[in-house]
Write a protein that holds these residues in place. Sequence first.
Motif, mmCIF file in Angstrom:
data_model
loop_
_atom_site.group_PDB
_atom_site.id
_atom_site.type_symbol
_atom_site.label_atom_id
_atom_site.label_comp_id
_atom_site.label_asym_id
_atom_site.label_seq_id
_atom_site.Cartn_x
_atom_site.Cartn_y
_atom_site.Cartn_z
ATOM 1 N N MET A 1 0.806 -1.242 -0.031
ATOM 2 C CA MET A 1 0.110 -0.135 -0.047
ATOM 3 C C MET A 1 0.858 1.058 0.154
ATOM 4 O O MET A 1 0.337 2.336 -0.278
ATOM 5 N N GLU A 2 2.005 1.084 0.329
ATOM 6 C CA GLU A 2 3.007 2.210 0.201
ATOM 7 C C GLU A 2 2.915 2.979 -1.066
ATOM 8 O O GLU A 2 3.158 2.468 -1.857
ATOM 9 N N GLY A 3 2.607 4.204 -1.047
ATOM 10 C CA GLY A 3 2.967 5.106 -2.208
ATOM 11 C C GLY A 3 1.677 4.979 -3.175
ATOM 12 O O GLY A 3 1.416 5.352 -4.192
ATOM 13 N N GLU A 4 0.415 4.372 -2.563
ATOM 14 C CA GLU A 4 -0.770 4.258 -3.344
ATOM 15 C C GLU A 4 -1.888 4.958 -2.656
ATOM 16 O O GLU A 4 -1.897 4.861 -1.505
ATOM 17 N N ILE A 5 -2.635 5.438 -3.684
ATOM 18 C CA ILE A 5 -4.035 6.001 -3.008
ATOM 19 C C ILE A 5 -4.870 4.829 -2.756
ATOM 20 O O ILE A 5 -4.848 3.969 -3.804
ATOM 21 N N LEU B 1 0.319 7.363 7.430
ATOM 22 C CA LEU B 1 -0.120 6.160 7.699
ATOM 23 C C LEU B 1 0.543 5.366 8.896
ATOM 24 O O LEU B 1 2.022 5.468 8.732
ATOM 25 N N ASP B 2 -0.104 4.770 9.730
ATOM 26 C CA ASP B 2 0.406 4.104 10.893
ATOM 27 C C ASP B 2 0.367 2.596 10.600
ATOM 28 O O ASP B 2 -0.624 1.780 10.546
ATOM 29 N N VAL C 1 -5.623 -4.259 11.643
ATOM 30 C CA VAL C 1 -6.337 -4.404 10.519
ATOM 31 C C VAL C 1 -7.879 -4.602 10.932
ATOM 32 O O VAL C 1 -8.130 -4.930 12.170
ATOM 33 N N PRO C 2 -8.626 -3.570 10.300
ATOM 34 C CA PRO C 2 -10.117 -3.379 10.833
ATOM 35 C C PRO C 2 -10.687 -4.964 10.719
ATOM 36 O O PRO C 2 -10.402 -5.631 9.653
ATOM 37 N N THR C 3 -11.575 -5.281 11.450
ATOM 38 C CA THR C 3 -12.496 -6.278 11.628
ATOM 39 C C THR C 3 -13.360 -6.320 10.355
ATOM 40 O O THR C 3 -13.677 -5.404 9.603
#
Length: 94
Positions: free
Chosen positions: A1-5, A67-68, A73-75
Amino acid sequence: MEGEISGEAQVAIAKHEVSGKAKTPSLMPGYGRINMWCGSLDYQMDNGPYILGTINRRDIADSIRRLDCSAEVPTDEALKQFDDFMSGKDLPCG
């Protein structure tokens, strides 16, 4: 996900349809206005007939930088609640 919208933001900015709702045109597709405070492009975020607000490219970039990666991770339930909210299922009108 790094560098992506995120996919949803990317689709909302690039497409002329509301994501996940075929044949529902976006009110201001791909139309960016120059933000008078920072000079970045502002985009209107909508969910069909509802305008959710505006977002600009500088805010997106700043959010990605913050971003942390150690966050939980969301359930599945949290993701479902978010999807229901974004689809407008719980809105009183419509």
